[in-house]
Design a protein around this motif. Structure first.
Motif, PDB file in Angstrom:
ATOM      1  N   GLY A 287     -35.726 -20.974  29.520  1.00 32.10           N
ATOM      2  CA  GLY A 287     -35.081 -21.241  28.149  1.00 32.10           C
ATOM      3  C   GLY A 287     -33.856 -20.586  27.918  1.00 32.10           C
ATOM      4  N   ALA A 288     -33.178 -19.836  28.631  1.00 37.23           N
ATOM      5  CA  ALA A 288     -32.019 -19.028  28.268  1.00 37.23           C
ATOM      6  C   ALA A 288     -30.780 -19.870  28.794  1.00 37.23           C
ATOM      7  CB  ALA A 288     -32.288 -17.750  28.805  1.00 37.23           C
ATOM      8  N   PRO A 289     -29.642 -19.816  28.059  1.00 40.50           N
ATOM      9  CA  PRO A 289     -28.577 -20.459  28.746  1.00 40.50           C
ATOM     10  C   PRO A 289     -27.962 -19.928  30.055  1.00 40.50           C
ATOM     11  CG  PRO A 289     -28.295 -20.172  26.229  1.00 40.50           C
ATOM     12  CD  PRO A 289     -29.394 -19.254  26.782  1.00 40.50           C
ATOM     13  N   LEU A 290     -27.720 -20.563  30.743  1.00 38.21           N
ATOM     14  CA  LEU A 290     -27.117 -20.267  32.099  1.00 38.21           C
ATOM     15  C   LEU A 290     -25.645 -20.719  32.485  1.00 38.21           C
ATOM     16  CD1 LEU A 290     -27.597 -18.673  34.728  1.00 38.21           C
ATOM     17  CD2 LEU A 290     -28.571 -20.854  35.753  1.00 38.21           C
ATOM     18  N   LYS A 307     -24.585 -17.291  36.876  1.00 35.27           N
ATOM     19  CA  LYS A 307     -25.311 -16.226  37.881  1.00 35.27           C
ATOM     20  C   LYS A 307     -26.652 -15.312  36.875  1.00 35.27           C
ATOM     21  CE  LYS A 307     -21.559 -15.282  40.992  1.00 35.27           C
ATOM     22  NZ  LYS A 307     -20.895 -14.588  41.713  1.00 35.27           N
ATOM     23  N   ILE A 308     -27.602 -15.209  37.573  1.00 35.52           N
ATOM     24  CA  ILE A 308     -28.684 -14.359  36.931  1.00 35.52           C
ATOM     25  C   ILE A 308     -29.115 -13.291  38.000  1.00 35.52           C
ATOM     26  CG2 ILE A 308     -30.326 -16.028  37.478  1.00 35.52           C
ATOM     27  CD1 ILE A 308     -31.843 -15.218  34.746  1.00 35.52           C
ATOM     28  N   SER A 316     -43.945 -13.185  39.536  1.00 36.15           N
ATOM     29  CA  SER A 316     -45.268 -13.615  39.728  1.00 36.15           C
ATOM     30  C   SER A 316     -45.479 -15.280  39.186  1.00 36.15           C
ATOM     31  CB  SER A 316     -46.372 -12.751  39.230  1.00 36.15           C
ATOM     32  OG  SER A 316     -46.364 -11.524  39.885  1.00 36.15           O
ATOM     33  N   ASP A 317     -44.504 -15.503  38.334  1.00 34.48           N
ATOM     34  CA  ASP A 317     -44.667 -16.908  37.698  1.00 34.48           C
ATOM     35  C   ASP A 317     -43.821 -17.594  38.168  1.00 34.48           C
ATOM     36  OD1 ASP A 317     -47.154 -16.313  36.366  1.00 34.48           O
ATOM     37  OD2 ASP A 317     -45.876 -15.008  34.877  1.00 34.48           O
ATOM     38  N   PRO A 318     -43.685 -19.026  38.135  1.00 34.03           N
ATOM     39  CA  PRO A 318     -42.653 -19.907  38.365  1.00 34.03           C
ATOM     40  C   PRO A 318     -41.352 -19.796  37.401  1.00 34.03           C
ATOM     41  CG  PRO A 318     -44.553 -21.009  38.386  1.00 34.03           C
ATOM     42  CD  PRO A 318     -44.885 -20.001  38.009  1.00 34.03           C
ATOM     43  N   ASN A 319     -40.284 -19.953  37.696  1.00 31.92           N
ATOM     44  CA  ASN A 319     -39.011 -19.976  37.072  1.00 31.92           C
ATOM     45  C   ASN A 319     -38.503 -21.324  36.720  1.00 31.92           C
ATOM     46  OD1 ASN A 319     -37.845 -17.028  36.890  1.00 31.92           O
ATOM     47  ND2 ASN A 319     -38.931 -17.292  38.991  1.00 31.92           N
ATOM     48  N   ALA A 320     -38.247 -21.594  35.510  1.00 32.10           N
ATOM     49  CA  ALA A 320     -37.939 -22.959  35.151  1.00 32.10           C
ATOM     50  C   ALA A 320     -36.478 -23.113  34.969  1.00 32.10           C
ATOM     51  CB  ALA A 320     -38.683 -23.410  33.979  1.00 32.10           C
ATOM     52  N   LEU A 321     -35.848 -24.107  35.764  1.00 32.88           N
ATOM     53  CA  LEU A 321     -34.607 -24.253  35.642  1.00 32.88           C
ATOM     54  C   LEU A 321     -34.343 -25.812  35.242  1.00 32.88           C
ATOM     55  CD1 LEU A 321     -31.719 -23.891  36.241  1.00 32.88           C
ATOM     56  CD2 LEU A 321     -31.773 -24.830  38.533  1.00 32.88           C
ATOM     57  N   VAL A 322     -33.477 -25.922  34.063  1.00 34.58           N
ATOM     58  CA  VAL A 322     -33.354 -27.194  33.180  1.00 34.58           C
ATOM     59  C   VAL A 322     -32.008 -27.680  33.308  1.00 34.58           C
ATOM     60  CG1 VAL A 322     -33.638 -28.490  31.275  1.00 34.58           C
ATOM     61  CG2 VAL A 322     -35.466 -26.785  31.668  1.00 34.58           C
TER      62      VAL A 322
END
Length: 510
Positions: A287-290, A307-308, A316-322
Motif C-alpha cells: 500500500g505504500a508508494p514505491l 528500493k525498500i 511472516s506475512d505475504p508482501n503485496a506488490l501492486v
C-alpha cells in the motif's frame, strides 16, 4: 530495459573478443533505431563513440595472421564462430557510416571463406549450428553463397532454433523474399514454448561450444521474427519473456546473451514502434508508494527504480506488490529482485558443477601442496602462496577463474603455474600425481589478468579433471581483512559455477 543493460556491458571487467564486440554492437543498434525514429540521445552517441573507438582498436590489434580472431587475446587459434561475430559487428559499424579498415574486413572475410565447410562434412549438430552463423556473417560481407546456404537449408531439421534464425536471415539477405526463409520462420513459430512469462526457445545441442543458452537462443529467434513477422503475437510474448528474465543488474546472464537481447528488442522497436510509449505507471508495496513515472520519450534511457530495505518488509506475512498503469500506447516492462548479502566470513563454499578450494601458506614453509595446511594470518613483509584447486566433473567451455585478495596484501608474482591433477578417479595415483605436479596442462590457461583487488584467468576449453593455479601475495598492511570467495564459472553458463569459502585474513606486525 536497454539503458541499464548497456551500462553493464560497458563496465564489464573482462575484455575477451566476444565481449569487445558486445560492448559496442548493441549500443550501435540502439543508436541507429533512435536515429530512424528521429529521436535524440546525446548519452547514446557519447557512449557509442568511446566504445566503438576502443573496440575497433582492440579488434585490430587482436586479429591473427590468418585473418581470424580467437576468444581471448594471446596465443589462441582463430575461431570461425568468434570471427563471424567480429565481422558482423565491424560490418554493421561500417554500414552505419563509421570508418573501418578494409584490410581487416577483407582478411576476416577471407578467413571465414577458407574455413567454410559443406554440411555433409560435419559430424556434430553443434558444428552445423556454427555453420549457419558463419553463412550469415558472410552474407552481410557480400561474400555469401546462396547454394551453400541452401545446402544447409536441406538439413535444417538438424539445426538448433537460433541457427535456423541465422539461416533465415542469410537466405533473406541473399535472396530477398525467399520462400525458404518464410518456411523457417513458420517452423520457428510452431516450435515456440509458451508459458506464463511469455514465449521462448531452448537449445537442444551442446550450447557450451557456441555460447548459447535459452535466453540467447530466444533473443536470436526474436531478432529474426521481428524482422520477418513483426505483427506475430510471438514478438511481444518473446520480448516479455526476455525482459522477465533479466538479472538484478539490468542485464542478462552473459555479455553475449545481453548483446543479442538488446539487439532483438531494438529490432522489435524498429518494426513495431514500441519505443513511443505514452502512459503513466506506479508501483506500491503493501500500500505504500514505491516508484512512479511517465513514459516520456526524453526519459527513455533512465529506468525508474524503487528500493525498500529488507526490514521494512513483512517477515511472516505475504508482501503485496501492486503495479498500475494508465491507458495509452506502449508496453510496461518491470521486474522485482530480492538482494541479501552475507559477511564474507560466513560464506560457505558452493559447488554447482565446479568445485573450488583456496588455501594459503607461507612461502618460507617447507611443504608440498598436499600438506601445507591453510594459514589465516601472517606478518608484514611475508610472502604468501595462494593455491586455487579447481575440480571439474565435466568438460568446461569458456571458463573464468578469479580470486579477490585480502585488502592488506598485494599480488607479487604474476607468473602462472598450473598443473592438471587428473580425473577424480586418477587423483589417488602417486605416479600420475607426480607427473602432473611437473606442470602438465598449463597451456589451457590464459596469462593472468592482474587488478588492484583480484587476479583472473580465462580458459576457452578445459577437460574434466582437477587443476591447481598458484600465485604469490606479499603482506603489507596491518589489520583484519575479509577475503571474498574465489569464483570459477562458465562465462556463458554462469549457473555452472563454484566458489571457495570466504574468510578473514589477519596481517600482524613483523
Amino acid at each position: 530495459v536497454i539503458g541499464s543493460a548497456l551500462d553493464v556491458l560497458e563496465l564489464y571487467p573482462y575484455e575477451c573478443t566476444e565481449q569487445t564486440v558486445s560492448r559496442f554492437l548493441p549500443n550501435l543498434e540502439t543508436y541507429l533505431v533512435f536515429q530512424e525514429m528521429g529521436l535524440d540521445s546525446p548519452e547514446l552517441e557519447t557512449r557509442l563513440e568511446r566504445t566503438l573507438k576502443k573496440g575497433i582498436s582492440l579488434l585490430s590489434a587482436r586479429q591473427n595472421e590468418d585473418g581470424g580472431w580467437a576468444w581471448w587475446q594471446g596465443n589462441y587459434e582463430s575461431d570461425p564462430y568468434i570471427t563471424s561475430y567480429v565481422l558482423i559487428g565491424l560490418l554493421r559499424a561500417q554500414e552505419a557510416g563509421f570508418s573501418i579498415d578494409q584490410g581487416i574486413l577483407q582478411k576476416g572475410t577471407e578467413y571465414l571463406l577458407a574455413t567454410l565447410t559443406a554440411p555433409y562434412m560435419l559430424s556434430d549438430a553443434w558444428q552445423l549450428d556454427r555453420l549457419a552463423f558463419q553463412h550469415y556473417a558472410l552474407s552481410l560481407a557480400g561474400a555469401g553463397s546462396l547454394s551453400g546456404v541452401q545446402e544447409l537449408y536441406a538439413v535444417r531439421d538438424n539445426l538448433d532454433a537460433w541457427a535456423k534464425a541465422y539461416l533465415a536471415l542469410a537466405l533473406e539477405k541473399l535472396s530477398p523474399g525467399s520462400s525458404q526463409a518464410e518456411t523457417i520462420i513458420s517452423d520457428l513459430a510452431a516450435t515456440a514454448i509458451r508459458s506464463a512469462t511469455g514465449a521462448h526457445w531452448e537449445q537442444t545441442h551442446n550450447g557450451g561450444n557456441n555460447m548459447q543458452s535459452t535466453i540467447t537462443t530466444s533473443a536470436i529467434v526474436l531478432y529474426a521474427l521481428a524482422d520477418a513477422a513483426p505483427k506475430s503475437p510471438l514478438v511481444s510474448e518473446t520480448a516479455r519473456y526476455l525482459t522477465a528474465h533479466r538479472l538484478n543488474n539490468g542485464a542478462w546472464a552473459s555479455t553475449f546473451s545481453t548483446a543479442w537481447t538488446i539487439m532483438a528488442l531494438n529490432q522489435v522497436m524498429r518494426k513495431t514502434g514500441d519505443l513511443r510509449g505514452d502512459f503513466a505507471f506506479a508501483a506500491l508495496i503493501n500500500g505504500a508508494p514505491l516508484a512512479s513515472g511517465e513514459t516520456k520519450e526524453q526519459n527513455w534511457f533512465s529506468p525508474v527504480i524503487g528500493k525498500i530495505p529488507l526490514e521494512d518488509l513483512y517477515i511472516s506475512d505475504p508482501n503485496a506488490l501492486v503495479i498500475r498503469r494508465s491507458s495509452g500506447l506502449g508496453n510496461l516492462y518491470y521486474r522485482t529482485d530480492l538482494n541479501v548479502f552475507l559477511p564474507a566470513e560466513n560464506a560457505a563454499a558452493l559447488n554447482q558443477g565446479i568445485s573450488l578450494e583456496r588455501t594459503y601458506h607461507l612461502s618460507s614453509t617447507k611443504c608440498t601442496r598436499h600438506d601445507c595446511g591453510n594459514i589465516k594470518e601472517s606478518k608484514t613483509g611475508e610472502k604468501i602462496i595462494v593455491h586455487l584447486t579447481l575440480t571439474l566433473p565435466n568438460d568446461a567451455f569458456y571458463l573464468m577463474l578469479e580470486d579477490y585478495i585480502p585488502a592488506g596484501a598485494e599480488i607479487l608474482d604474476t607468473s602462472l603455474k598450473t598443473s592438471q591433477l587428473g580425473s577424480a578417479a586418477e587423483s589417488e595415483s602417486s605416479t600420475l600425481r607426480e607427473t602432473y605436479e611437473k606442470g602438465w596442462g598449463w597451456w589451457y590457461f590464459s596469462n593472468p589478468m592482474i587488478y588492484d583487488d583480484h587476479i583472473a584467468w580465462a580458459v576457452d576449453y578445459l577437460p574434466a579433471g582437477s587443476y591447481e593455479v598458484t600465485y604469490t601475495l606479499v603482506a603489507l598492511q596491518l589489520g583484519e581483512f575479509r577475503t571474498l570467495p574465489a569464483h570459477a564459472w562458465e562465462f556463458y553458463f554462469p549457473e555452472i559455477q563454484g566458489t571457495s569459502a570466504g574468510g578473514i585474513f589477519t596481517i600482524k606486525e613483523k
